[in-house]
Enzyme design. Structure first.
Site, mmCIF file in Angstrom:
data_model
loop_
_atom_site.group_PDB
_atom_site.id
_atom_site.type_symbol
_atom_site.label_atom_id
_atom_site.label_comp_id
_atom_site.label_asym_id
_atom_site.label_seq_id
_atom_site.Cartn_x
_atom_site.Cartn_y
_atom_site.Cartn_z
ATOM 1 N N ARG A 311 -2.051 -1.273 -1.912
ATOM 2 C CA ARG A 311 -3.402 -0.786 -2.215
ATOM 3 C C ARG A 311 -4.456 -1.824 -1.864
ATOM 4 O O ARG A 311 -5.575 -1.473 -1.469
ATOM 5 C CB ARG A 311 -3.528 -0.360 -3.683
ATOM 6 C CG ARG A 311 -4.788 0.446 -3.952
ATOM 7 C CD ARG A 311 -4.842 0.977 -5.372
ATOM 8 N NE ARG A 311 -4.224 2.265 -5.551
ATOM 9 C CZ ARG A 311 -4.890 3.425 -5.570
ATOM 10 N NH1 ARG A 311 -6.195 3.438 -5.354
ATOM 11 N NH2 ARG A 311 -4.259 4.556 -5.787
ATOM 12 N N GLU A 720 -10.859 3.214 -12.960
ATOM 13 C CA GLU A 720 -10.807 1.966 -12.201
ATOM 14 C C GLU A 720 -12.040 1.657 -11.359
ATOM 15 O O GLU A 720 -12.456 0.495 -11.283
ATOM 16 C CB GLU A 720 -9.566 1.982 -11.293
ATOM 17 C CG GLU A 720 -8.267 1.957 -12.055
ATOM 18 C CD GLU A 720 -7.071 2.248 -11.167
ATOM 19 O OE1 GLU A 720 -6.211 1.368 -11.035
ATOM 20 O OE2 GLU A 720 -7.016 3.356 -10.598
#
Length: 765
Positions: A311, A720
């Site tokens: 990621r 997030e």
């Protein structure tokens, strides 16, 4: 509508009155035992002897277990089966659990755990990125590489180039409630486990392996956590497994909680990373090609490091179109705590890399960094037509919904960015000691688990004959307000007040095969699963009531606590009772899986995300050039939550995310000594932001636009993405340091007072 209302957190009154029950608050039976780990006091070596006589003879101790005493599988890893509950002859980091003490009190267990006499054949420890690279110590055969275009040519033929690197530190989760678990043995080998975990099904799976039972024999219940931030996605496994093993052996309930020092010493952190870059660009600052190398320090076990590092690569573009890009990622194995999931899951580290690059380009060209950023943005969604294809990311996903041109322009105006930047230049020219800086940085964050099969959720909904509604889903509540949002969805589907809906503890016996509450997908997945279950019950009720009133089901309307059936009206409670009396089921399950996903992590190609969430933040700071001390003076945030399910909760998440992100990049410094001992293992030595560290002026606004994808009520995830708004604080500090001279500040993170002072001296030199 019940959704979109700024309702308070469903347990707010319980939180402020102290009634909210966490794992350590659950009344335990009188014969409950308590556990503690005996830990390794070297970073790497072979155990040559273990004298536990003093431990076994200590007051209150019932049993002491080592790896040889465990009945079945000695593993608590979420991935690679490489993380033993108790060390098997070797230790791989300082603080690794070596033996388990079972005693009649928490203090007795913790005291006895300090009495073990362990001898080692100590081996050299690999602690740093440089040492790991020199030893070729890694978790894959070689680096993972994602490539788009002819990178070398794009860079070499560009009119301008800059090269550099940035070291980005890790971060301790510092959840208010530490790791905790309670295991209650049942008949026939069954086990009930209460765990402070974001992933109940993983706890169920690991406990089943550890005590030799099928998963159906293990029930895991999670009412709430006092914070998680990713640190309870896999790190709770050890406590739950230890409790279950001890409960199986003793036949008594067993409980374990880490004291704060033990918690910080044993558990994993955010991955620290070094990013090296080489970039080519034109006279206007437009990137033609960029080459990133990520050196990711993963710790001693694999944990979730591979998807975290993936990621970081996926977010190496952040909000910018890269015509040619190469991202090389080294996943390095070291003798430190096994780094783990942390809010953003690698994405923040990748974003810091590209934001540093754009800042460096702006400095090289003597341009406003915001001008350079805007020039490199993806094409606006408004500019994409039937004949114009969307631009693609370096992993091949089309960016169809890019809205940062409009958002940044709106934030520039509302925050008076240009006026304030001019005022800062005047201030810095007139002040030799105090220097101010400002930065506006964007966020484009992909929403979905990159492990595609995790993008699924289930729900169980009951309507009772008095009209009250009970539901369970696979998500866990860690303070973020997930339960309230999902309750609002259920209330809206039935047209009743939210007070009519009760969500009880997440329970693997009610909703099986749950995914972790992570990847910002809690509301997306579980909200949709609950909607589908509610709609099934509502449609059954409508058919039954329509049949009784000889009308069409389409004429049955649920609203304002009532059910209108043509000209007739019943209260929802009356309707539920009537449907029950006509023997129609008022219970249903719902299941949802995220559409449109297709991802090959080995090739680095596909569509790993359902959509992107966007945001932008302006941060203004001041530094003292004599000491490096600094303050955040003001933050202005504009964030995209789609059509918000609950604006009050979303704004709270944005505020908290920003402060946590700014803390990671400014004050939160993890320090290991040359023996691998974590020196910052308590609040006295590890500085998280306090209330006084938040900006004096803190403006947060939600961007008013629906999600173009068919999410729950067209909302967007908010867990997030806001953390990365804190990157603007780091770059504002860099801007302030840059006012001290002509040299690029080259400021590493966290930008502590010491690092700021050193950067000031470099720039002035």
């Amino acid at each position: 509508m019940t959704v979109a209302k700024p309702l308070p957190h469903d347990a707010a009154h319980l939180h402020v009155t102290g009634q909210a029950r966490y794992v350590d608050d659950i009344p335990a039976p009188m014969n409950c035992l308590h556990l503690a780990f005996g830990m390794a006091d070297i970073a790497h070596g072979v155990i040559t002897g273990m004298d536990l006589t003093a431990v076994r003879e200590a007051q209150g101790v019932i049993v002491v277990l080592t790896a040889q005493d465990l009945p079945f599988d000695n593993d608590v890893s979420p991935s690679a089966h490489d993380e033993p509950l108790l060390a098997k002859g070797q230790v791989f980091y300082r603080g690794q659990p070596v033996f388990l003490v079972i005693a009649d009190s928490h203090l007795a267990a913790r005291h006895a755990a300090r009495l073990g006499q362990i001898t080692y054949d100590e081996h050299p420890a690999i602690l740093t990125i440089d040492q790991a690279m020199a030893a070729d110590s890694r978790f894959e055969d070689g680096p993972r590489i994602y490539t788009k275009g002819d990178v070398d040519t794009a860079i070499s033929e560009a009119p301008h180039h800059v090269q550099g690197s940035i070291d980005i530190g890790g971060q301790e989760h510092f959840y208010l409630e530490g790791q905790a678990a309670l295991a209650l043995p049942q008949e026939g080998g069954d086990m009930i486990v209460h765990s402070s975990t974001q992933h109940p099904t993983e706890i169920q799976h690991k406990v089943a392996e550890a005590i030799g039972q099928p998963m159906h024999s293990i029930r895991v219940e999670v009412r709430r956590m006092g914070g998680g931030f990713g640190g309870k996605e896999s790190q709770g496994n050890a406590l739950a497994v230890a409790c279950a093993v001890a409960a199986r052996q003793t036949g008594q309930p067993c409980k374990m909680r880490y004291d704060r020092d033990d918690d910080m010493i044993i558990t994993g952190k955010r991955h620290d990373i070094r990013i090296v870059y080489n970039v080519g660009f034109d006279d206007d600052g437009q990137i033609t090609g960029v080459d990133f190398t990520h050196f990711v320090r993963c710790g001693w076990a694999q944990d979730l490091s591979l998807p975290v590092a993936d990621r970081a690569m996926l977010h190496a573009d952040n909000a910018y179109h890269l015509p040619a890009a190469r991202i090389t990622s080294h996943r390095l194995k070291t003798h430190t705590q096994s780094a783990t999931a942390f809010r953003g899951f690698g994405g923040p580290q990748g974003m810091v890399g590209i934001e540093r690059v754009l800042d460096h380009i702006a400095h090289h060209l003597a341009r406003d960094p915001l001008e350079v950023r805007s020039r490199n943005f993806y094409t606006s969604s408004d500019s994409i037509s039937k004949t114009t294809r969307p631009q693609t990311t370096h992993y091949g996903m089309e960016v169809e919904d890019f809205i940062l041109h409009e958002m940044v322009e709106a934030l520039k105006v509302s925050s008076e960015y240009e006026k304030r930047r001019a005022a800062l230049e005047d201030w810095n020219a007139a002040n030799a000691v105090l220097k101010k800086g400002i930065a506006l940085t964007p966020v484009k964050f992909g929403i979905s688990f990159t492990l595609t099969h995790l993008n699924q959720a289930g729900a169980l909904v009951h309507v009772y004959q008095d009209g009250s509604i009970h539901l369970n889903h696979g998500g866990t509540e860690m303070g973020q307000g997930l339960f309230q949002k999902v309750a609002q969805v259920a209330a809206d589907r039935f047209g009743v007040p939210v007070e009519a809906v009760k969500i009880t503890a997440t329970d693997t016996a009610k909703v099986p095969n749950t995914s972790a509450t992570a990847a910002s997908s809690g509301s997306d997945l579980n909200g949709m699963a609950v909607k589908l279950a509610c709609d099934e019950i509502r449609d059954r009720m409508a058919c039954c009531l329509a049949d009784l009133h000889q009308t069409d089901p389409s004429k049955v309307v649920f609203r304002n606590g009532n059910v209108d059936i043509g000209a007739a009206r019943l209260s929802f409670a009356e309707a539920a009772a009537l449907v029950y009396q006509n023997r129609v089921s008022l219970s249903a399950t719902g299941f949802y899986k995220t559409p449109k996903l297709s991802w090959d992590r080995i090739k680095g190609q596909g569509r790993p995300f359902f959509y992107f969430a966007y945001g932008a933040a302006v941060t203004e700071v001041v530094i003292d050039t004599l000491t490096g001390e600094n303050r955040i003076l003001r933050a202005d945030i504009l964030h995209d939550c789609g059509a918000s399910l609950n604006p009050a909760l979303d704004i709270g998440q944005i505020e908290g995310g920003y402060v946590q992100g700014a803390g990671w990049l400014t004050t939160e410094e993890l320090v290991w000594d040359d023996k691998g001992q974590l020196r910052t293992h308590a609040p006295s030595t590890y500085k998280i932001p306090a209330c006084s560290d938040r900006p004096d002026v803190f403006n947060v606004t939600l961007w008013d636009a629906q999600n173009p994808e068919q999410t729950i009520y067209r909302s967007k995830a908010v867990g997030e993405p806001p953390l990365m708004l804190g990157i603007s604080a780091l770059l504002a500090l860099s801007d302030a340091v840059g006012a001290c001279g002509a040299t690029y500040p080259d400021l590493d993170a966290p930008a502590t007072a010491e690092r700021i002072l050193m950067a000031v001296k470099r720039v002035r030199a």
